[in-house]
Design a protein around this motif. Structure first.
Motif, mmCIF file in Angstrom:
data_model
loop_
_atom_site.group_PDB
_atom_site.id
_atom_site.type_symbol
_atom_site.label_atom_id
_atom_site.label_comp_id
_atom_site.label_asym_id
_atom_site.label_seq_id
_atom_site.Cartn_x
_atom_site.Cartn_y
_atom_site.Cartn_z
ATOM 1 N N SER A 108 25.791 12.471 -17.061
ATOM 2 C CA SER A 108 24.384 12.782 -16.682
ATOM 3 C C SER A 108 23.869 11.512 -15.985
ATOM 4 O O SER A 108 24.158 10.429 -16.219
ATOM 5 C CB SER A 108 23.715 12.595 -18.085
ATOM 6 O OG SER A 108 24.095 11.904 -18.914
ATOM 7 N N ASP A 109 22.904 11.737 -15.127
ATOM 8 C CA ASP A 109 22.079 10.756 -14.232
ATOM 9 C C ASP A 109 20.541 10.676 -14.658
ATOM 10 O O ASP A 109 19.897 11.786 -14.820
ATOM 11 C CB ASP A 109 21.950 11.155 -12.985
ATOM 12 C CG ASP A 109 21.466 10.137 -11.996
ATOM 13 O OD1 ASP A 109 20.743 9.246 -12.447
ATOM 14 O OD2 ASP A 109 21.721 10.112 -10.796
ATOM 15 N N PRO A 110 20.192 9.756 -15.450
ATOM 16 C CA PRO A 110 18.892 9.773 -16.082
ATOM 17 C C PRO A 110 17.693 10.015 -15.089
ATOM 18 O O PRO A 110 16.874 10.378 -15.292
ATOM 19 C CB PRO A 110 18.754 8.263 -16.562
ATOM 20 C CG PRO A 110 20.175 8.015 -16.760
ATOM 21 C CD PRO A 110 20.917 8.362 -15.493
ATOM 22 N N VAL A 111 18.262 9.851 -13.808
ATOM 23 C CA VAL A 111 16.988 9.986 -12.479
ATOM 24 C C VAL A 111 16.812 11.652 -12.354
ATOM 25 O O VAL A 111 15.689 11.852 -11.986
ATOM 26 C CB VAL A 111 17.558 9.391 -11.276
ATOM 27 C CG1 VAL A 111 16.571 9.764 -10.248
ATOM 28 C CG2 VAL A 111 17.544 7.905 -11.391
ATOM 29 N N SER A 112 17.847 12.076 -12.361
ATOM 30 C CA SER A 112 17.784 13.699 -12.115
ATOM 31 C C SER A 112 18.240 14.809 -13.022
ATOM 32 O O SER A 112 17.607 15.859 -12.874
ATOM 33 C CB SER A 112 18.445 14.085 -11.016
ATOM 34 O OG SER A 112 19.755 13.577 -11.191
ATOM 35 N N ASP A 113 18.797 14.388 -14.168
ATOM 36 C CA ASP A 113 19.353 15.463 -15.183
ATOM 37 C C ASP A 113 18.325 15.389 -16.424
ATOM 38 O O ASP A 113 17.467 14.248 -16.501
ATOM 39 C CB ASP A 113 21.008 14.704 -15.925
ATOM 40 C CG ASP A 113 21.921 15.089 -14.649
ATOM 41 O OD1 ASP A 113 21.566 16.022 -13.864
ATOM 42 O OD2 ASP A 113 22.764 14.368 -14.622
ATOM 43 N N LYS A 114 18.394 16.604 -16.986
ATOM 44 C CA LYS A 114 17.389 16.561 -18.333
ATOM 45 C C LYS A 114 18.523 16.589 -19.759
ATOM 46 O O LYS A 114 17.599 17.105 -20.623
ATOM 47 C CB LYS A 114 16.827 18.004 -18.224
ATOM 48 C CG LYS A 114 15.784 18.005 -16.994
ATOM 49 C CD LYS A 114 14.605 17.128 -17.443
ATOM 50 C CE LYS A 114 13.491 17.089 -16.276
ATOM 51 N NZ LYS A 114 12.639 16.172 -16.624
ATOM 52 N N ASN A 115 19.615 16.323 -19.413
ATOM 53 C CA ASN A 115 20.286 16.200 -20.948
ATOM 54 C C ASN A 115 21.015 14.851 -20.746
ATOM 55 O O ASN A 115 21.996 14.446 -20.160
ATOM 56 C CB ASN A 115 21.571 17.426 -20.930
ATOM 57 C CG ASN A 115 20.753 18.721 -21.098
ATOM 58 O OD1 ASN A 115 20.922 19.342 -20.228
ATOM 59 N ND2 ASN A 115 20.671 18.953 -22.462
ATOM 60 N N ILE A 116 20.279 14.094 -21.652
ATOM 61 C CA ILE A 116 20.762 12.512 -21.572
ATOM 62 C C ILE A 116 20.888 11.970 -22.955
ATOM 63 O O ILE A 116 20.085 11.928 -23.841
ATOM 64 C CB ILE A 116 19.474 11.737 -20.744
ATOM 65 C CG1 ILE A 116 19.083 12.212 -19.643
ATOM 66 C CG2 ILE A 116 19.845 10.157 -20.846
ATOM 67 C CD1 ILE A 116 20.106 12.340 -18.537
ATOM 68 N N GLY A 117 22.112 11.477 -23.311
ATOM 69 C CA GLY A 117 22.446 10.718 -24.237
ATOM 70 C C GLY A 117 22.289 10.923 -25.636
ATOM 71 O O GLY A 117 22.047 12.086 -26.012
ATOM 72 N N HIS A 118 21.866 10.141 -26.650
ATOM 73 C CA HIS A 118 21.662 10.397 -27.923
ATOM 74 C C HIS A 118 20.518 9.548 -28.611
ATOM 75 O O HIS A 118 20.475 8.371 -28.313
ATOM 76 C CB HIS A 118 22.967 9.996 -28.734
ATOM 77 C CG HIS A 118 22.860 10.633 -30.091
ATOM 78 N ND1 HIS A 118 24.007 10.864 -30.765
ATOM 79 C CD2 HIS A 118 21.882 11.012 -30.817
ATOM 80 C CE1 HIS A 118 23.990 11.238 -31.995
ATOM 81 N NE2 HIS A 118 22.646 11.378 -32.296
ATOM 82 N N GLN A 119 19.664 10.004 -28.826
ATOM 83 C CA GLN A 119 18.266 9.453 -29.322
ATOM 84 C C GLN A 119 18.466 8.299 -30.242
ATOM 85 O O GLN A 119 19.398 8.156 -31.147
ATOM 86 C CB GLN A 119 17.035 10.271 -29.836
ATOM 87 C CG GLN A 119 17.546 10.977 -31.147
ATOM 88 C CD GLN A 119 16.263 11.686 -31.776
ATOM 89 O OE1 GLN A 119 14.957 11.398 -31.674
ATOM 90 N NE2 GLN A 119 16.592 12.919 -32.296
ATOM 91 N N LYS A 120 17.534 7.353 -30.556
ATOM 92 C CA LYS A 120 17.521 6.457 -31.385
ATOM 93 C C LYS A 120 17.570 6.802 -32.854
ATOM 94 O O LYS A 120 16.654 7.652 -33.169
ATOM 95 C CB LYS A 120 16.567 5.200 -31.236
ATOM 96 C CG LYS A 120 15.139 5.607 -31.528
ATOM 97 C CD LYS A 120 14.248 4.597 -31.267
ATOM 98 C CE LYS A 120 12.685 4.878 -31.459
ATOM 99 N NZ LYS A 120 11.786 3.667 -31.361
ATOM 100 N N HIS A 121 18.373 6.018 -33.678
ATOM 101 C CA HIS A 121 18.220 6.452 -34.991
ATOM 102 C C HIS A 121 19.113 5.557 -36.044
ATOM 103 O O HIS A 121 19.578 4.596 -35.442
ATOM 104 C CB HIS A 121 18.833 7.917 -35.264
ATOM 105 C CG HIS A 121 20.391 7.990 -35.081
ATOM 106 N ND1 HIS A 121 20.909 8.091 -33.707
ATOM 107 C CD2 HIS A 121 21.430 8.141 -35.833
ATOM 108 C CE1 HIS A 121 22.040 8.293 -33.701
ATOM 109 N NE2 HIS A 121 22.477 8.159 -34.836
ATOM 110 N N THR A 122 18.969 5.461 -37.153
ATOM 111 C CA THR A 122 19.922 5.130 -38.151
ATOM 112 C C THR A 122 20.581 6.060 -38.777
ATOM 113 O O THR A 122 20.234 7.373 -38.644
ATOM 114 C CB THR A 122 19.299 4.239 -39.128
ATOM 115 O OG1 THR A 122 18.382 5.057 -40.055
ATOM 116 C CG2 THR A 122 18.393 3.100 -38.703
ATOM 117 N N ASP A 123 22.075 5.917 -39.213
ATOM 118 C CA ASP A 123 22.764 7.014 -39.688
ATOM 119 C C ASP A 123 22.498 7.604 -41.039
ATOM 120 O O ASP A 123 21.998 6.366 -42.010
ATOM 121 C CB ASP A 123 24.278 6.298 -39.610
ATOM 122 C CG ASP A 123 24.869 6.614 -38.366
ATOM 123 O OD1 ASP A 123 24.171 7.424 -37.396
ATOM 124 O OD2 ASP A 123 25.853 5.976 -37.740
#
Length: 365
Positions: free
Chosen positions: A197-212
């Motif tokens: 995934s490319d943060p510039v152009s894609d709409k599915n990016i990574g995993h949001q911040k959290h604690t487990d």
């Protein structure tokens, strides 16, 4: 170990130099023997930082490293299957089943997550006929999952036992006595595949911040992408993969059980290399469902209730997440105000540059 005031090693990411945070390393073999110095080091890590490398290269830990490689081979086969085959498994419960890409909020504003995940609970794998996807339901595959879950459970229970000893806990007050093997819990093996995934152009990016949600998380990942925000730090930084080790972090349940003296690790996942398929394996050791503790809102609730409430906050729309108390996604951990610091003049030659990051209210993994 206190957070260093010196600029750590950096990598180029999103057009700027981002820190690579150092971690203490705990030797698993020494921990098994409850060697006083190693136990003291473990307690200090959990109380001041909430994370550490666990060295598994000794004779007691090598099998777990082999189990990881077997699990990775199984994951490649499962995630390489057609989507309709994977969706047959579905999400049976919050801790069992398949979640396709885009099931949760992404790490950037106006994005969804960039990973798919299969989860198998410890309780489920022990059933006579466990609910497992048909494309990995033969006997050798089930044995791979059994080994991965059993080995991870042994490791995390050994850590709990050492923490109990280090804190002078006895009898029913010892942490492992709220994590008994024969009692129902949501302890789960989660296998994740992050798509390119490319943060510039894609709409599915990574995993949001959290604690487990977990008491302890045991994470295996041979690739870059994990970022943490240590207590007192004002920005996210990467965690470097380290051969022969797993990454262990404290989750909400252990923080609550310790009277909020341990630090639950704020973290997220971002694409360092936008062309890479990234794979990680996480075992979430969780307290028995009926374990009681006081959460960060002062509520006296069960571990099962905390698990379900936080899971549904994860999958909620961003506007719903924004209405939830910050203690839900971050387990009551506080974030320092983000500042921009002067970057060092040089970055490692292995640094990878990525552009286009935006800050959001829920951008931590």
């Amino acid at each position: 170990m206190a957070i260093s005031t010196e600029l750590p090693q950096t990598v180029n990411w999103q057009g700027k130099k981002v820190p690579v945070y150092p971690m203490q390393t705990i030797d698993f073999s020494r921990l098994l023997s409850h060697e006083p110095a190693e136990v003291e080091k473990l307690v200090r890590c959990c109380q001041t930082e909430g994370y550490f490398y666990l060295d598994l290269q000794g004779i007691d830990g090598r099998r777990m490293l082999d189990d990881q490689q077997e699990t990775l081979r199984l994951m490649h086969r499962f995630f390489g299957s057609p989507l309709e085959v994977k969706n047959e498994y579905g999400l049976i419960s919050p801790h069992l089943g398949y979640e396709p890409v885009g099931s949760r909020t992404g790490v950037l504003e106006d994005t969804k997550d960039g990973y798919e995940m299969i989860k198998v609970s410890r309780d489920e794998i022990q059933r006579d006929s466990p609910h497992i996807p048909r494309n990995i339901k033969n006997s050798p595959d089930i044995k791979v999952l059994e080994n991965a879950i059993a080995g991870s459970n042994i490791i995390t229970k050994a850590i709990l036992s050492a923490l109990s000893t280090g804190l002078g806990l006895t009898g029913a007050a010892r942490f492992e006595n709220s994590h008994r093997n024969h009692r129902p819990s949501t302890s789960t093996l989660a296998m994740m595949h992050y798509i390119p995934s490319d943060p510039v152009s894609d709409k599915n990016i990574g995993h949001q911040k959290h604690t487990d949600i977990s008491s302890l998380t045991l994470l295996f990942s041979e690739q870059w992408g994990l970022q943490i925000r240590p207590p007192g730090a004002r920005e996210f930084g990467f965690v470097a993969p380290k051969d022969g080790t797993a990454i262990v972090n404290v989750g909400d349940s252990l923080r609550f059980a310790s009277g909020h003296t341990m630090q639950s690790c704020i973290h997220r996942v971002v694409p360092l290399d936008p062309t890479e398929h990234r794979y990680s394996i996480a075992y979430f050791l969780r307290a028995e469902d009926d374990t009681m503790f006081t959460d960060s809102e002062g509520r006296y609730i069960t571990a099962g209730q905390w698990h379900d409430e936080k899971f549904f906050a994860f999958i909620a729309a961003p506007e719903v997440q924004a209405q939830a108390p910050s203690s839900m996604l971050l387990g009551g951990m506080k974030e320092e105000e983000t500042i921009v610091t002067e970057a060092p003049k040089e970055a490692p030659s292995s640094a990878v540059a990525v552009d286009g990051m935006k800050k959001t209210a829920v951008d931590v993994y």
